[in-house]
Design a protein around this motif. Structure first.
Motif, mmCIF file in Angstrom:
data_model
loop_
_atom_site.group_PDB
_atom_site.id
_atom_site.type_symbol
_atom_site.label_atom_id
_atom_site.label_comp_id
_atom_site.label_asym_id
_atom_site.label_seq_id
_atom_site.Cartn_x
_atom_site.Cartn_y
_atom_site.Cartn_z
ATOM 1 N N ALA A 44 4.147 -5.155 11.400
ATOM 2 C CA ALA A 44 3.334 -4.029 11.878
ATOM 3 C C ALA A 44 2.633 -4.409 13.173
ATOM 4 O O ALA A 44 2.323 -5.585 13.410
ATOM 5 C CB ALA A 44 2.306 -3.660 10.807
ATOM 6 N N GLY A 45 2.394 -3.407 13.979
ATOM 7 C CA GLY A 45 1.717 -3.673 15.239
ATOM 8 C C GLY A 45 1.222 -2.397 15.889
ATOM 9 O O GLY A 45 1.495 -1.290 15.423
ATOM 10 N N GLY A 59 0.825 -8.026 3.167
ATOM 11 C CA GLY A 59 2.239 -8.244 2.804
ATOM 12 C C GLY A 59 3.147 -7.200 3.434
ATOM 13 O O GLY A 59 4.202 -7.521 3.999
ATOM 14 N N GLY A 66 0.792 -1.228 0.000
ATOM 15 C CA GLY A 66 0.000 0.000 0.000
ATOM 16 C C GLY A 66 0.821 1.275 0.000
ATOM 17 O O GLY A 66 0.259 2.376 -0.033
ATOM 18 N N TYR A 97 1.817 -4.876 -5.298
ATOM 19 C CA TYR A 97 1.072 -6.124 -5.074
ATOM 20 C C TYR A 97 -0.033 -5.794 -4.086
ATOM 21 O O TYR A 97 0.121 -5.906 -2.876
ATOM 22 C CB TYR A 97 2.027 -7.194 -4.539
ATOM 23 C CG TYR A 97 1.397 -8.564 -4.344
ATOM 24 C CD1 TYR A 97 0.740 -9.211 -5.377
ATOM 25 C CD2 TYR A 97 1.483 -9.218 -3.123
ATOM 26 C CE1 TYR A 97 0.175 -10.470 -5.197
ATOM 27 C CE2 TYR A 97 0.929 -10.483 -2.937
ATOM 28 C CZ TYR A 97 0.271 -11.091 -3.981
ATOM 29 O OH TYR A 97 -0.286 -12.339 -3.804
ATOM 30 N N GLN A 137 -3.737 9.929 16.190
ATOM 31 C CA GLN A 137 -2.997 9.904 14.933
ATOM 32 C C GLN A 137 -3.107 11.225 14.166
ATOM 33 O O GLN A 137 -4.209 11.695 13.906
ATOM 34 C CB GLN A 137 -3.567 8.771 14.084
ATOM 35 C CG GLN A 137 -2.765 8.438 12.888
ATOM 36 C CD GLN A 137 -3.265 7.124 12.312
ATOM 37 O OE1 GLN A 137 -2.907 6.040 12.747
ATOM 38 N NE2 GLN A 137 -4.129 7.228 11.339
ATOM 39 N N SER A 164 2.440 2.633 2.434
ATOM 40 C CA SER A 164 2.161 3.448 3.622
ATOM 41 C C SER A 164 3.300 3.453 4.640
ATOM 42 O O SER A 164 3.161 4.006 5.725
ATOM 43 C CB SER A 164 0.860 2.975 4.287
ATOM 44 O OG SER A 164 0.984 1.644 4.741
ATOM 45 N N LEU A 209 13.160 -11.916 -0.838
ATOM 46 C CA LEU A 209 12.016 -12.721 -0.398
ATOM 47 C C LEU A 209 10.728 -11.916 -0.564
ATOM 48 O O LEU A 209 10.515 -10.926 0.139
ATOM 49 C CB LEU A 209 12.194 -13.127 1.068
ATOM 50 C CG LEU A 209 13.370 -14.067 1.368
ATOM 51 C CD1 LEU A 209 13.571 -14.219 2.873
ATOM 52 C CD2 LEU A 209 13.175 -15.437 0.715
ATOM 53 N N GLY A 258 3.195 7.200 8.524
ATOM 54 C CA GLY A 258 3.129 6.663 9.878
ATOM 55 C C GLY A 258 4.365 7.078 10.671
ATOM 56 O O GLY A 258 4.993 8.109 10.375
ATOM 57 N N GLY A 318 -2.449 -0.035 4.302
ATOM 58 C CA GLY A 318 -1.502 -0.954 3.666
ATOM 59 C C GLY A 318 -2.021 -2.374 3.575
ATOM 60 O O GLY A 318 -3.134 -2.688 4.000
ATOM 61 N N THR A 340 -1.461 -12.040 0.285
ATOM 62 C CA THR A 340 -1.014 -10.891 1.073
ATOM 63 C C THR A 340 -1.216 -9.556 0.338
ATOM 64 O O THR A 340 -0.836 -8.515 0.850
ATOM 65 C CB THR A 340 0.462 -11.061 1.472
ATOM 66 O OG1 THR A 340 1.195 -11.427 0.309
ATOM 67 C CG2 THR A 340 0.620 -12.120 2.539
#
Ligand SMILES: Cc1cc2nc3c(=O)[nH]c(=O)nc-3n(C[C@H](O)[C@H](O)[C@H](O)COP(=O)(O)OP(=O)(O)OC[C@H]3O[C@@H](n4cnc5c(N)ncnc54)[C@H](O)[C@@H]3O)c2cc1C
Length: 327
Positions: free
Chosen positions: A143-144, A136, A63, A81, A224, A65, A192, A231, A133, A108
């Motif tokens: 991310a978390g 993938g 995405g 993708y 935010q 992002s 990868l 981000g 996003g 993904t």
């Protein structure tokens, strides 16, 4: 025939000279020489095989992002993708019973937020509500939010390994992905490519899941910053500061005890909130966000990043490291 026309013969949807700013939440970036948006993993494999053989540089994004693209663009192929049409029937979501949980296999290219909305009575991804996003991209950077991360729900990841001339399909178990705080094997190895994943999600009450999602979205809305950004620019600092620094900045004490110090707070304590270079600005709301006010260049952002690193190093004797990827 030139390279583009040859590629176009086999990949009719490939495009030329596409502004990357249109594929980045920062709205910054020059032209991609060649560009393909696809959510078809077979097409992804085929085009990567092709450009790999022909030594054309390439980059796979989701995405956009968590990326800063250069104003000089990318002299090769960029593949986005990511799903084009957000209709449930366009996604192959396979579910397999696993006791109290369900193993969910999904490509993904799916946007993380769309995946969350489709999971209904499966818990584990509520923290991700509102994070832009693809799945993938989320796996790449682990991310978390709210002390959780995607790695907690990953059973395995299907990848294309392009380290040799032949593109190999591999399944990697969670442990092999070397997940850590905002990192993974994928973040450090561009060979990868993540094409699909199996998630292990816990069966739970749909209304309770909805409530957690809505609470998390509300927290996000409050905290935010608005505007074009990628981000958090930096990872929070993992480690301890020197004792004399804590004496001067008691507000850092509790974080120091936990060994995780918010990058935003360090930047704020350097007096950099609101600092502008060109059209890029350190957010007034959250100092770990840089906002593109309208026409920021990649250099504007990089100059702010360098200023932050230098100031934090001088004041707190530590090196911040970027969470975003810069291309
Ligand atoms: C407003 C805002 C809020 C955000 N909040 C959070 C937050 O709370 N927590 C958080 O962790 N992040 C947050 N982010 C950052 C970002 O949304 C996440 O990191 C997201 O998971 C990135 O996904 P993406 O698809 O956009 O990745 P991209 O930005 O497209 O790519 C990121 C990296 O992953 C690579 N990549 C992408 N897809 C693949 C693939 N299929 N195979 C191999 N490599 C790939 C790219 O090459 C690049 O290196 C936020 C961003 C914004 C703009």
């Amino acid at each position: 025939m030139d390279v583009f026309n040859e590629l176009k013969n086999d990949f009719p949807r490939i495009e030329k000279d596409i502004p990357l700013k249109n594929y980045s939440t920062f709205r910054i970036g020059g032209l991609a020489k060649y560009f393909l948006r696809t959510s078809d993993k077979k097409e992804l494999k085929k085009i990567i095989e092709r450009v790999n053989k022909e030594n054309i540089p390439f980059l796979v994004i989701g995405g956009g992002s968590n990326i800063l693209f250069s104003d000089n663009g990318f002299d090769g192929l960029v593949v986005a993708y990511r799903a084009e049409n957000l209709l449930k029937e366009n996604f192959n979501i396979e579910k397999k019973e696993n006791g109290n949980s369900m193993i969910v296999k999904v490509d993904t290219s799916i946007p993380l937020s769309f995946l969350i909305s489709e999971m209904k009575n499966l818990s584990g991804l509520e923290w991700g509500a509102g994070i832009p996003g693809t799945l993938g991209g989320a796996i790449n950077g682990n991310a978390g939010a709210f002390n959780e991360s995607i790695s907690n729900s990953i059973e395995s990841v299907d990848v294309l390994d392009i380290s040799s001339n032949n593109v190999l399909e591999k399944k990697m178990k969670n442990k092999e992905c070397l997940f850590g705080y905002r990192t993974s094997i994928f973040k450090n190895d561009n060979n990868l490519l993540i094409v699909s994943a199996e998630l292990n999600l816990i069966k739970d009450n749909e209304d309770e899941i909805k409530k957690r999602i809505s609470d998390n979205l509300n927290k996000r809305i409050v905290k935010q910053p608005k505007g074009f950004s990628a981000g958090s620019i930096f990872k929070n600092y993992q480690g301890k500061l020197e004792e004399n620094i804590i004496e001067n900045y008691p507000q850092l004490k509790s974080f120091n005890e936990k060994g995780i110090i918010p990058a935003g707070l360090l930047i704020e304590l350097c007096g950099l909130k609101g600092k502008k270079i060109g059209d890029a600005k350190i957010s007034d709301e959250h100092a770990n966000f840089i906002i593109n006010l309208k026409n920021a260049t990649s250099d504007d952002v990089i100059n702010l990043i360098n200023l932050i690193k230098k100031s934090v190093k001088e004041k707190f004797l530590i090196d911040l490291s970027e969470e975003i990827k810069i291309f």
